[in-house]
Design a protein around this motif. Structure first.
Motif, PDB file in Angstrom:
ATOM      1  N   ALA A 175      32.409  50.736  42.876  1.00  0.00           N
ATOM      2  CA  ALA A 175      33.288  49.841  42.120  1.00  0.00           C
ATOM      3  C   ALA A 175      32.481  48.867  41.274  1.00  0.00           C
ATOM      4  O   ALA A 175      32.820  48.599  40.114  1.00  0.00           O
ATOM      5  N   HIS A 176      31.410  48.319  41.838  1.00  0.00           N
ATOM      6  CA  HIS A 176      30.578  47.371  41.084  1.00  0.00           C
ATOM      7  C   HIS A 176      29.847  48.076  39.946  1.00  0.00           C
ATOM      8  O   HIS A 176      29.753  47.547  38.828  1.00  0.00           O
ATOM      9  N   TYR A 177      29.342  49.281  40.223  1.00  0.00           N
ATOM     10  CA  TYR A 177      28.664  50.062  39.189  1.00  0.00           C
ATOM     11  C   TYR A 177      29.638  50.426  38.068  1.00  0.00           C
ATOM     12  O   TYR A 177      29.341  50.277  36.874  1.00  0.00           O
ATOM     13  N   GLY A 178      30.829  50.917  38.451  1.00  0.00           N
ATOM     14  CA  GLY A 178      31.825  51.279  37.456  1.00  0.00           C
ATOM     15  C   GLY A 178      32.233  50.100  36.603  1.00  0.00           C
ATOM     16  O   GLY A 178      32.421  50.232  35.380  1.00  0.00           O
ATOM     17  N   ALA A 179      32.375  48.935  37.222  1.00  0.00           N
ATOM     18  CA  ALA A 179      32.725  47.735  36.465  1.00  0.00           C
ATOM     19  C   ALA A 179      31.636  47.393  35.453  1.00  0.00           C
ATOM     20  O   ALA A 179      31.916  47.009  34.310  1.00  0.00           O
ATOM     21  N   SER A 180      30.385  47.553  35.859  1.00  0.00           N
ATOM     22  CA  SER A 180      29.272  47.228  34.952  1.00  0.00           C
ATOM     23  C   SER A 180      29.225  48.190  33.772  1.00  0.00           C
ATOM     24  O   SER A 180      28.952  47.788  32.633  1.00  0.00           O
ATOM     25  N   LYS A 181      29.515  49.460  34.026  1.00  0.00           N
ATOM     26  CA  LYS A 181      29.436  50.462  32.962  1.00  0.00           C
ATOM     27  C   LYS A 181      30.619  50.361  32.006  1.00  0.00           C
ATOM     28  O   LYS A 181      30.476  50.564  30.795  1.00  0.00           O
ATOM     29  N   ALA A 182      31.797  50.066  32.524  1.00  0.00           N
ATOM     30  CA  ALA A 182      32.937  49.812  31.653  1.00  0.00           C
ATOM     31  C   ALA A 182      32.701  48.542  30.840  1.00  0.00           C
ATOM     32  O   ALA A 182      33.032  48.477  29.650  1.00  0.00           O
ATOM     33  N   GLY A 183      32.113  47.540  31.475  1.00  0.00           N
ATOM     34  CA  GLY A 183      31.804  46.299  30.770  1.00  0.00           C
ATOM     35  C   GLY A 183      30.837  46.511  29.620  1.00  0.00           C
ATOM     36  O   GLY A 183      30.946  45.855  28.574  1.00  0.00           O
ATOM     37  N   GLN A 184      29.891  47.412  29.792  1.00  0.00           N
ATOM     38  CA  GLN A 184      28.949  47.704  28.710  1.00  0.00           C
ATOM     39  C   GLN A 184      29.672  48.185  27.453  1.00  0.00           C
ATOM     40  O   GLN A 184      29.328  47.795  26.338  1.00  0.00           O
ATOM     41  N   LEU A 185      30.693  49.031  27.626  1.00  0.00           N
ATOM     42  CA  LEU A 185      31.406  49.558  26.472  1.00  0.00           C
ATOM     43  C   LEU A 185      32.196  48.462  25.760  1.00  0.00           C
ATOM     44  O   LEU A 185      32.269  48.437  24.524  1.00  0.00           O
ATOM     45  N   GLY A 186      32.787  47.552  26.516  1.00  0.00           N
ATOM     46  CA  GLY A 186      33.458  46.424  25.897  1.00  0.00           C
ATOM     47  C   GLY A 186      32.486  45.555  25.126  1.00  0.00           C
ATOM     48  O   GLY A 186      32.795  45.083  24.018  1.00  0.00           O
ATOM     49  N   PHE A 187      31.320  45.359  25.685  1.00  0.00           N
ATOM     50  CA  PHE A 187      30.266  44.595  25.017  1.00  0.00           C
ATOM     51  C   PHE A 187      29.844  45.271  23.720  1.00  0.00           C
ATOM     52  O   PHE A 187      29.706  44.628  22.680  1.00  0.00           O
ATOM     53  N   VAL A 188      29.657  46.593  23.765  1.00  0.00           N
ATOM     54  CA  VAL A 188      29.192  47.351  22.603  1.00  0.00           C
ATOM     55  C   VAL A 188      30.157  47.204  21.429  1.00  0.00           C
ATOM     56  O   VAL A 188      29.731  47.042  20.276  1.00  0.00           O
ATOM     57  N   ARG A 189      31.452  47.251  21.693  1.00  0.00           N
ATOM     58  CA  ARG A 189      32.421  47.224  20.596  1.00  0.00           C
ATOM     59  C   ARG A 189      32.376  45.907  19.821  1.00  0.00           C
ATOM     60  O   ARG A 189      32.409  45.896  18.583  1.00  0.00           O
ATOM     61  N   THR A 190      32.307  44.800  20.537  1.00  0.00           N
ATOM     62  CA  THR A 190      32.238  43.518  19.837  1.00  0.00           C
ATOM     63  C   THR A 190      30.865  43.297  19.227  1.00  0.00           C
ATOM     64  O   THR A 190      30.745  42.792  18.099  1.00  0.00           O
TER      65      THR A 190
END
Length: 260
Positions: A152-167
Motif C-alpha cells: 500500500a505504501h509503495y503503491g501510494a508512492s508510485k501513484a503520487g509520482q504520476l500526479g507529480f509528473v503531470r504538474t
C-alpha cells in the motif's frame, strides 16, 4: 533511429542495481556520461567500474536534500552540464496495513516520492539555465493501475509520482524541459532469482506474453524519453508490462489462443 546522444550527461539514481543499473548501462551504451548514484558507495563503485570510464559512481540517499544537491554538484564539476535525470531510486519493503508502522510508511514515501521531488529540484537550476533537459521517472503499474497486498505504501508512492509528473510537466515546459514516467510491470532483476522458480512461473502466468520483462525493456523506453525525438512528449506515463494489466480476469488468460 535516435539521433546521437554521445557526450551528453545523465544522472541515474538507484543506478547501481536492478532497473537502475539497466538504465545506466543503456545510457553508457548510447554514448552518454553517467553519474551512477546509489545509497551504497561500494555498490555504486562496482557498477560504474563494470560499465566503463564514462560511468562515475556517487553515493547519495535521495531522501536527503543535501545529498541530492551534492549529487548535482558532482556531475557539474565533472562534466559541466546535466542533460538527463533518471529519477529511479526506490524501495519496496512489504508490510500489510495492520502491521505497517508509521516509520515504515514514511521510509517508502521519503525515498520513492520525496526522493523523486528532491532529485528533480536539484537538477532544475542547471537544466533551466541550459533551456533544455529530460527527466524520466521510474513509476510502476503497482499503485497507478494495480494493487498488491503488502505494498500500500509503495503503491501510494508510485501513484503520487504520476500526479507529480503531470504538474511538473506544465511548470517545466517553458524551459524546454520534459518529464515523463516509465511504468514497469514484473521485470526480471537479480532480486527475483531468490524467490524461486515456482514464484517466477506464477508471475509469468499472469502476463499475456508469458514472460517477465527485462531491464533492457525499461531502459530502451527511458532512452527514448531522453532523446531529441521525444522533445514534444511530456507529462506522460508509459506502461511496459507485456500486457499484464489488460486481462479482466484469469479467465481471459485461459481463453488465449495457443500459438503454434
Amino acid at each position: 533511429m535516435l539521433q546521437s546522444l554521445a557526450g551528453r550527461v545523465a544522472i541515474v539514481t538507484g543506478g547501481s542495481k536492478g532497473i537502475g543499473r539497466g538504465l545506466s548501462a543503456r545510457f553508457v551504451a548510447a554514448g552518454l556520461n553517467v553519474l551512477v548514484v546509489g545509497r551504497s558507495a561500494a555498490a555504486a563503485e562496482a557498477a560504474a567500474t563494470a560499465l566503463g570510464p564514462t560511468a562515475v559512481p556517487f553515493a547519495a540517499d535521495v531522501a536527503s536534500e543535501t545529498a541530492c544537491e551534492a549529487m548535482v554538484k558532482a556531475a557539474l564539476a565533472r562534466w559541466g552540464r546535466i542533460d538527463v535525470l533518471a529519477a529511479n531510486a526506490g524501495i519496496f519493503p512489504a508490510a500489510k496495513l495492520d502491521r505497517m508502522t508509521a516509520a515504515e510508511f514514511d521510509q517508502v514515501i521519503d525515498t520513492n516520492l520525496k526522493g523523486t521531488f528532491l532529485s528533480i529540484k536539484a537538477v532544475l537550476p542547471a537544466m533551466k539555465a541550459a533551456k533544455t533537459g529530460r527527466i524520466v521517472v521510474t513509476s510502476s503499474i503497482t499503485g497507478p493501475i494495480t494493487g498488491y497486498p503488502g505494498w500500500a505504501h509503495y503503491g501510494a508512492s508510485k501513484a503520487g509520482q504520476l500526479g507529480f509528473v503531470r504538474t511538473a510537466a506544465i511548470e517545466l515546459a517553458p524551459y524546454g524541459i520534459t518529464i515523463n514516467a516509465v511504468m514497469p510491470g514484473n521485470i526480471r532483476t537479480e532480486g527475483l532469482d531468490g524467490l524461486g522458480a515456482d514464484y517466477i512461473a506464477k508471475m509469468e502466468g499472469s502476463i499475456p506474453m508469458k514472460k517477465l520483462g527485462s531491464v533492457a525493456d525499461i531502459a530502451n523506453a527511458a532512452l527514448f524519453f531522453a532523446s531529441d525525438e521525444a522533445a514534444y512528449i511530456t507529462g506522460q506515463g508509459l506502461v511496459i508490462d507485456g500486457g499484464q494489466v489488460l486481462p479482466e480476469s484469469l479467465m481471459a488468460l485461459e481463453e488465449m489462443d495457443v500459438v503454434d
